[in-house]
Design a protein around this motif. Structure first.
Motif, PDB file in Angstrom:
ATOM      1  N   GLY A   1      24.249  38.895  23.989  1.00  4.89           N
ATOM      2  CA  GLY A   1      23.788  39.176  25.341  1.00  4.89           C
ATOM      3  C   GLY A   1      24.575  40.326  25.934  1.00  4.89           C
ATOM      4  N   ASP A   2      24.318  40.583  27.173  1.00  2.24           N
ATOM      5  CA  ASP A   2      25.048  41.582  27.932  1.00  2.24           C
ATOM      6  C   ASP A   2      26.535  41.207  27.923  1.00  2.24           C
ATOM      7  OD1 ASP A   2      26.082  42.008  31.030  1.00  2.24           O
ATOM      8  OD2 ASP A   2      24.956  43.716  30.231  1.00  2.24           O
ATOM      9  N   ASP A   3      27.421  42.207  27.878  1.00  5.28           N
ATOM     10  CA  ASP A   3      28.854  41.931  27.816  1.00  5.28           C
ATOM     11  C   ASP A   3      29.325  41.041  28.963  1.00  5.28           C
ATOM     12  OD1 ASP A   3      29.342  43.368  25.441  1.00  5.28           O
ATOM     13  OD2 ASP A   3      29.494  45.253  26.549  1.00  5.28           O
ATOM     14  N   ALA A   4      28.866  41.320  30.170  1.00  7.25           N
ATOM     15  CA  ALA A   4      29.267  40.507  31.325  1.00  7.25           C
ATOM     16  C   ALA A   4      28.780  39.066  31.176  1.00  7.25           C
ATOM     17  CB  ALA A   4      28.750  41.122  32.623  1.00  7.25           C
ATOM     18  N   ASP A   5      27.578  38.889  30.634  1.00  4.23           N
ATOM     19  CA  ASP A   5      27.059  37.532  30.414  1.00  4.23           C
ATOM     20  C   ASP A   5      27.897  36.783  29.380  1.00  4.23           C
ATOM     21  OD1 ASP A   5      25.029  37.963  32.240  1.00  4.23           O
ATOM     22  OD2 ASP A   5      23.532  38.463  30.717  1.00  4.23           O
ATOM     23  N   LEU A   6      28.362  37.496  28.351  1.00  4.63           N
ATOM     24  CA  LEU A   6      29.223  36.872  27.343  1.00  4.63           C
ATOM     25  C   LEU A   6      30.528  36.406  27.980  1.00  4.63           C
ATOM     26  CD1 LEU A   6      28.715  39.306  24.331  1.00  4.63           C
ATOM     27  CD2 LEU A   6      27.976  36.925  24.466  1.00  4.63           C
ATOM     28  N   LEU A   7      31.121  37.264  28.795  1.00  2.74           N
ATOM     29  CA  LEU A   7      32.369  36.906  29.471  1.00  2.74           C
ATOM     30  C   LEU A   7      32.177  35.674  30.346  1.00  2.74           C
ATOM     31  CD1 LEU A   7      35.318  37.480  30.318  1.00  2.74           C
ATOM     32  CD2 LEU A   7      34.362  38.985  32.102  1.00  2.74           C
ATOM     33  N   VAL A   8      31.149  35.678  31.157  1.00  4.26           N
ATOM     34  CA  VAL A   8      30.881  34.547  32.048  1.00  4.26           C
ATOM     35  C   VAL A   8      30.615  33.282  31.230  1.00  4.26           C
ATOM     36  CG1 VAL A   8      29.265  33.604  33.754  1.00  4.26           C
ATOM     37  CG2 VAL A   8      30.096  35.955  33.976  1.00  4.26           C
ATOM     38  N   GLY A   9      29.874  33.406  30.146  1.00  2.00           N
ATOM     39  CA  GLY A   9      29.582  32.251  29.301  1.00  2.00           C
ATOM     40  C   GLY A   9      30.847  31.609  28.743  1.00  2.00           C
ATOM     41  N   VAL A  10      31.791  32.429  28.301  1.00  4.88           N
ATOM     42  CA  VAL A  10      33.039  31.905  27.753  1.00  4.88           C
ATOM     43  C   VAL A  10      33.866  31.246  28.853  1.00  4.88           C
ATOM     44  CG1 VAL A  10      35.236  32.541  26.672  1.00  4.88           C
ATOM     45  CG2 VAL A  10      33.085  33.503  25.800  1.00  4.88           C
ATOM     46  N   LEU A  11      33.999  31.914  29.999  1.00  8.16           N
ATOM     47  CA  LEU A  11      34.787  31.346  31.097  1.00  8.16           C
ATOM     48  C   LEU A  11      34.145  30.061  31.639  1.00  8.16           C
ATOM     49  CD1 LEU A  11      35.827  34.610  32.979  1.00  8.16           C
ATOM     50  CD2 LEU A  11      37.126  33.309  31.272  1.00  8.16           C
ATOM     51  N   ASP A  12      32.823  30.048  31.734  1.00  8.53           N
ATOM     52  CA  ASP A  12      32.129  28.830  32.168  1.00  8.53           C
ATOM     53  C   ASP A  12      32.381  27.681  31.189  1.00  8.53           C
ATOM     54  OD1 ASP A  12      31.025  29.699  34.558  1.00  8.53           O
ATOM     55  OD2 ASP A  12      29.080  30.218  33.683  1.00  8.53           O
ATOM     56  N   GLU A  13      32.446  28.003  29.901  1.00 10.08           N
ATOM     57  CA  GLU A  13      32.704  26.969  28.894  1.00 10.08           C
ATOM     58  C   GLU A  13      34.099  26.371  29.079  1.00 10.08           C
ATOM     59  OE1 GLU A  13      31.806  24.490  25.556  1.00 10.08           O
ATOM     60  OE2 GLU A  13      30.550  25.627  26.933  1.00 10.08           O
ATOM     61  N   VAL A  14      35.084  27.201  29.423  1.00  9.12           N
ATOM     62  CA  VAL A  14      36.432  26.690  29.681  1.00  9.12           C
ATOM     63  C   VAL A  14      36.396  25.683  30.828  1.00  9.12           C
ATOM     64  CG1 VAL A  14      38.753  27.303  30.495  1.00  9.12           C
ATOM     65  CG2 VAL A  14      37.604  28.742  28.797  1.00  9.12           C
ATOM     66  N   ILE A  15      35.711  26.047  31.914  1.00  7.72           N
ATOM     67  CA  ILE A  15      35.611  25.156  33.075  1.00  7.72           C
ATOM     68  C   ILE A  15      34.856  23.875  32.701  1.00  7.72           C
ATOM     69  CG2 ILE A  15      34.637  24.917  35.398  1.00  7.72           C
ATOM     70  CD1 ILE A  15      35.194  27.985  35.718  1.00  7.72           C
ATOM     71  N   PHE A  16      33.766  24.011  31.959  1.00  4.87           N
ATOM     72  CA  PHE A  16      32.977  22.857  31.525  1.00  4.87           C
ATOM     73  C   PHE A  16      33.814  21.893  30.684  1.00  4.87           C
ATOM     74  CE2 PHE A  16      30.315  20.923  28.209  1.00  4.87           C
ATOM     75  CZ  PHE A  16      29.470  20.149  28.996  1.00  4.87           C
ATOM     76  N   ARG A  17      34.557  22.427  29.713  1.00  5.47           N
ATOM     77  CA  ARG A  17      35.372  21.566  28.839  1.00  5.47           C
ATOM     78  C   ARG A  17      36.498  20.898  29.617  1.00  5.47           C
ATOM     79  NH1 ARG A  17      35.298  23.200  22.765  1.00  5.47           N
ATOM     80  NH2 ARG A  17      33.283  24.203  22.653  1.00  5.47           N
ATOM     81  N   MET A  18      37.027  21.604  30.614  1.00  4.50           N
ATOM     82  CA  MET A  18      38.056  21.002  31.451  1.00  4.50           C
ATOM     83  C   MET A  18      37.481  19.799  32.184  1.00  4.50           C
ATOM     84  SD  MET A  18      39.891  22.535  34.836  1.00  4.50           S
ATOM     85  CE  MET A  18      38.284  22.744  35.569  1.00  4.50           C
ATOM     86  N   GLU A  19      36.286  19.974  32.743  1.00  3.55           N
ATOM     87  CA  GLU A  19      35.667  18.907  33.538  1.00  3.55           C
ATOM     88  C   GLU A  19      35.159  17.747  32.689  1.00  3.55           C
ATOM     89  OE1 GLU A  19      32.647  21.072  35.627  1.00  3.55           O
ATOM     90  OE2 GLU A  19      34.021  21.725  37.203  1.00  3.55           O
ATOM     91  N   THR A  20      34.625  18.031  31.513  1.00  5.78           N
ATOM     92  CA  THR A  20      33.979  16.981  30.724  1.00  5.78           C
ATOM     93  C   THR A  20      34.853  16.387  29.632  1.00  5.78           C
ATOM     94  OG1 THR A  20      33.000  18.571  29.182  1.00  5.78           O
ATOM     95  CG2 THR A  20      31.692  17.952  31.136  1.00  5.78           C
ATOM     96  N   ALA A  21      35.762  17.190  29.065  1.00  5.83           N
ATOM     97  CA  ALA A  21      36.585  16.701  27.956  1.00  5.83           C
ATOM     98  C   ALA A  21      38.064  16.610  28.330  1.00  5.83           C
ATOM     99  CB  ALA A  21      36.407  17.606  26.736  1.00  5.83           C
ATOM    100  N   GLY A  22      38.424  17.102  29.507  1.00  6.86           N
ATOM    101  CA  GLY A  22      39.815  17.041  29.925  1.00  6.86           C
ATOM    102  C   GLY A  22      40.743  17.867  29.070  1.00  6.86           C
ATOM    103  N   GLU A  23      40.259  19.038  28.626  1.00  6.02           N
ATOM    104  CA  GLU A  23      41.088  19.897  27.792  1.00  6.02           C
ATOM    105  C   GLU A  23      41.025  21.336  28.263  1.00  6.02           C
ATOM    106  OE1 GLU A  23      39.408  19.176  23.914  1.00  6.02           O
ATOM    107  OE2 GLU A  23      37.904  20.741  24.176  1.00  6.02           O
ATOM    108  N   LEU A  24      42.124  22.056  28.021  1.00  6.93           N
ATOM    109  CA  LEU A  24      42.228  23.471  28.385  1.00  6.93           C
ATOM    110  C   LEU A  24      42.764  24.267  27.204  1.00  6.93           C
ATOM    111  CD1 LEU A  24      43.824  23.160  31.916  1.00  6.93           C
ATOM    112  CD2 LEU A  24      41.568  24.090  31.393  1.00  6.93           C
ATOM    113  N   PRO A  25      42.347  25.524  27.070  1.00  3.48           N
ATOM    114  CA  PRO A  25      42.866  26.334  25.973  1.00  3.48           C
ATOM    115  C   PRO A  25      44.283  26.823  26.266  1.00  3.48           C
ATOM    116  CG  PRO A  25      41.274  27.592  27.253  1.00  3.48           C
ATOM    117  CD  PRO A  25      41.299  26.210  27.818  1.00  3.48           C
ATOM    118  N   LEU A  26      45.150  26.688  25.256  1.00  5.51           N
ATOM    119  CA  LEU A  26      46.489  27.262  25.336  1.00  5.51           C
ATOM    120  C   LEU A  26      46.546  28.601  24.612  1.00  5.51           C
ATOM    121  CD1 LEU A  26      48.811  24.189  24.695  1.00  5.51           C
ATOM    122  CD2 LEU A  26      48.139  25.209  26.877  1.00  5.51           C
TER     123      LEU A  26
END
Length: 143
Positions: free
Chosen positions: A61-86
């Motif tokens: 996808g568009d570069d900005a969409d890729l960036l947003v998709g990755v950052l949104d995934e971090v937030i999603f995993r924090m909320e649903t799985a209780g994990e954050l990337p180190l």
């Protein structure tokens, strides 16, 4: 004025939400740096031990969409799985998308130091390369 390092991030002033800038020589490294910046806006990961490796694939996808998709995934995993990337490694998947690999920690293992983001705002989002100095992005987080 001092030249900034080849890779890094910093917080930017913002009236209501949280804003940061990240930069690196390549698109993939800039996305990884943006993940570190996102996490650093609200937790102190010092002392947390890296746990399992997780993988996420952002479709082409568009570069900005890729960036947003990755950052949104971090937030999603924090909320649903209780994990954050180190630690984050990002690679081009060969088809215009990204393969993201994280070493994660439980949210209980890190110290909360700021407002927890709820989403990535598209307002004033910037991501791209230019001036021969690699890639950079500026992101606002809704808190």
């Amino acid at each position: 004025m001092q030249r900034r390092p080849g890779r890094g991030h910093r917080r930017l002033p913002h009236t209501a939400d949280v804003r940061f800038e990240a930069w690196a020589p390549t698109r993939e490294e800039c996305v990884a740096e943006a993940v570190a910046a996102l996490v650093g806006t609200f937790v102190d990961p010092a002392g947390a031990s890296p746990g399992p490796q997780r993988e996420f694939r952002a479709p082409a996808g568009d570069d900005a969409d890729l960036l947003v998709g990755v950052l949104d995934e971090v937030i999603f995993r924090m909320e649903t799985a209780g994990e954050l990337p180190l630690h984050t490694d990002v690679a081009d998947d060969g088809a215009g998308g990204l393969v993201v690999r994280w070493r994660t920690a439980d949210t209980d293992a890190v110290e909360l130091v700021g407002a927890v983001p709820k989403a990535v705002s598209l307002h004033e989002l910037r991501f791209g390369s230019g001036d021969g100095e690699g890639w950079s992005c500026a992101v606002t987080l809704d808190v």
